[in-house]
Design an enzyme around this catalytic site. Structure first.
Site, short mmCIF file in Angstrom:
data_model
loop_
_atom_site.label_atom_id
_atom_site.label_comp_id
_atom_site.label_asym_id
_atom_site.label_seq_id
_atom_site.Cartn_x
_atom_site.Cartn_y
_atom_site.Cartn_z
N CYS A 198 2.71 -4.90 6.93
CA CYS A 198 2.26 -4.78 5.49
C CYS A 198 3.55 -3.94 4.92
O CYS A 198 4.41 -3.52 5.28
CB CYS A 198 1.08 -4.07 5.28
SG CYS A 198 -0.26 -4.92 5.76
N HIS A 256 0.99 -1.10 0.16
CA HIS A 256 0.00 -0.24 0.11
C HIS A 256 0.67 1.21 -0.08
O HIS A 256 2.08 1.46 0.29
CB HIS A 256 -0.72 -0.10 1.37
CG HIS A 256 -0.02 0.27 2.52
ND1 HIS A 256 0.10 1.21 3.21
CD2 HIS A 256 0.12 -1.15 3.39
CE1 HIS A 256 0.56 1.11 4.40
NE2 HIS A 256 0.43 -0.39 4.41
#
Length: 525
Positions: free
Chosen positions: A436, A417
């Site tokens: 992440c 992301h």
């Protein structure tokens, strides 16, 4: 060897296999020796107990096996596990058909152990580190024996190792590092805290000699940190993921002073990792995220077509990014951040108990999806187990996920992301996330992915972005994504680049291999 040949000289030829019935001493001995090993027992039963290893005609198979076992250490495999010397002694001691049967099964067991280890790894990754959740494609033992029985032995055994060119390049590097370690070719450590252009004297000579030995500098008699030494330091820094400023500072000298043995351990761990991935179809187009390299790449037909630096999980508890492969299916533009439960109860609940208005950028949501007024909740009455709410951050420029996230649904809730925290990309070691992977160039990454399904990927992306509304855009063809962890990896030309073992996983892999019987094998020559 003469004893071995004599022991096998009187064994029947496979042509007489019909005589090796379930009533023969050899057949009974094989059945007994196989015991509860169903794959081996079924294999011999299916071939009416015809031998595979122990007749004179089986010499090519034995030669192929023993040749492989004798070279197992070259692959960073635990040679003692296969006990080639013990097998040779067992063959030489054959006096009866029962002896031959026991040797027959022992050879099959050694062959299967070697075939399994070299083709899919000698260790179990999940037992080494909970973050290595890669699925391993283990060979079927019965099918392996059956295929070997009808194959050209030497070719079959050679083909067991990973065919990836990087495997052969790493293996060559291991030979070079063993020689360097055995001979002390890299010389003494550089005895300085920092060295800059213009410096001179003994430590500069040590730096010069070490750079020469490692192949970064041609032979030189200079005692000065001149332009040639600076250029060599920069080349070293690039190869080791360091800021290429040409200054031998503390972090650069730490890497320069690493021993050949340390580098060899990284190479051996990388070979084991490649064995774990052997048989996995990477995909003609795939995404390659090497965690200790802090990069994410798109690879098309073996060539990197896009690359961006990244931030990965911090080296702390369950925040370390796991290793696995999956399929990227879609991207979400203007995403909502659904705060993971672990972050909600471990980080935000204690804050809310002290100050109900803490983390005001997040909405508190009930199980029906309705935003709850903070003033209506007594946060002190809840524990991490009983807290009944979720937390969400609506789409915005300040959203923790930035303006786009890339999804490959997985049980670990890991994805790639954007991020509003751009300054972290300037750091050398970029392990700051909750797990992440944050991308420095997420828009360009999105364009590259969409380029396969639209003539104007940027316009397509921005059309959704400009709405400010959360939108999912499917990839018409899912793209395999591989989260990997290589601290040693070859360039296309075979030159090995190294990275720091940020999570200590490679050290743990080598420890597991060493416990299994892997040795560095430092011999001159």
């Amino acid at each position: 060897m003469l004893a071995l040949m004599a022991a096998l000289a009187l064994a029947p030829h496979p042509a007489s296999a019909t005589a090796e019935t379930a009533f023969s001493p050899f057949a009974q001995g094989v059945a007994e020796a196989a015991g509860t090993d169903a794959a081996i027992a079924d294999f011999y039963r299916a071939r009416s107990y015809a031998p595979l290893w122990t007749t004179a005609a089986d010499a090519p198979r034995r030669a192929a096996l023993f040749g492989a076992l004798d070279r197992a250490a070259d692959h960073g495999l635990p040679a003692p596990r296969y006990d080639a010397a013990g097998l040779r002694s067992q063959i030489a001691a054959i006096r009866t058909e029962r002896d031959r049967a026991r040797a027959e099964v022992a050879l099959s067991r050694a062959f299967l152990a070697y075939a399994r280890d070299i083709s899919s790894g000698a260790t179990e990754p999940r037992k080494i580190d909970a973050g290595i959740v890669r699925e391993i494609l283990r060979p079927d033992p019965g099918a392996t024996l059956a295929a070997f029985a009808i194959a050209e032995p030497a070719a079959f055994v050679r083909a067991l190792a990973p065919a990836a060119p990087e495997y052969a390049q790493l293996m060559k590097a291991s030979f070079d590092l063993r020689r360097a370690a055995a001979s002390g070719a890299w010389g003494p450590r550089v005895g300085a805290e920092t060295l800059k252009p213009g410096a001179s004297g003994g430590p500069v000579v040590q730096l010069r000699d070490r750079l020469v030995a490692m192949g970064y500098l041609g032979r030189s008699a200079t005692q000065d940190f001149d332009a040639s030494v600076q250029k060599a330091v920069q080349a070293f820094q690039i190869d080791h993921g360091l800021t290429p400023d040409g200054v031998a500072g503390a972090m650069t000298l730490e890497e320069i002073n690493r021993s050949p043995e340390d580098r060899l351990k990284s190479v051996i761990a990388a070979m084991e990792r490649l064995r774990w991935m052997n048989g996995l179809d990477l995909g003609e187009r795939h995404i390659w995220v090497n965690l200790p390299d802090f990069t994410a790449k798109i690879v098309d037909h073996g060539k990197v077509t896009f690359e961006t630096v990244s931030v990965v999980g911090m080296n702390q508890g369950d925040r370390r990014t796991p290793e696995f492969s999956d399929q990227m299916e879609y991207m979400v533009i203007n995403p909502t951040w659904n705060v993971p439960r672990s972050i909600t109860v471990k980080e935000y609940l204690p804050m809310l108990q002290k100050n109900p208005n803490a983390a005001g950028h997040l909405n508190i949501v009930d199980r029906s999806g309705r935003v709850v007024s903070r003033g209506a909740v007594d946060f002190a009455q809840y524990s991490a187990r009983t807290f009944p709410f979720d937390m969400k951050q609506p789409p915005s420029n300040s959203n923790a996920l930035g303006l786009v996230k890339f999804m490959f649904p997985n049980p670990y809730n890991i994805y790639l992301h954007d991020t509003p925290s751009k300054s972290l990309f300037e750091k050398e070691i970029r392990a700051f996330s909750h797990g992440c992977i944050r991308l420095a160039r997420p828009f360009d990454f999105a364009y590259a992915l969409l380029s396969r399904q639209t003539d104007d990927p940027e316009a397509e992306f921005r059309r959704h972005l400009n709405t400010g509304v959360e939108t999912s855009v499917s990839l018409q063809v899912p793209v395999p994504v591989h989260l990997v962890y290589y601290t040693a990896w070859p360039t296309p030309k075979g030159h090995i680049e190294y990275r720091r073992d940020i999570y200590g996983r490679d050290a743990a892999i080598f420890d597991a291999l060493q416990s299994a019987g892997v040795a560095l094998g430092l011999q001159e020559g």
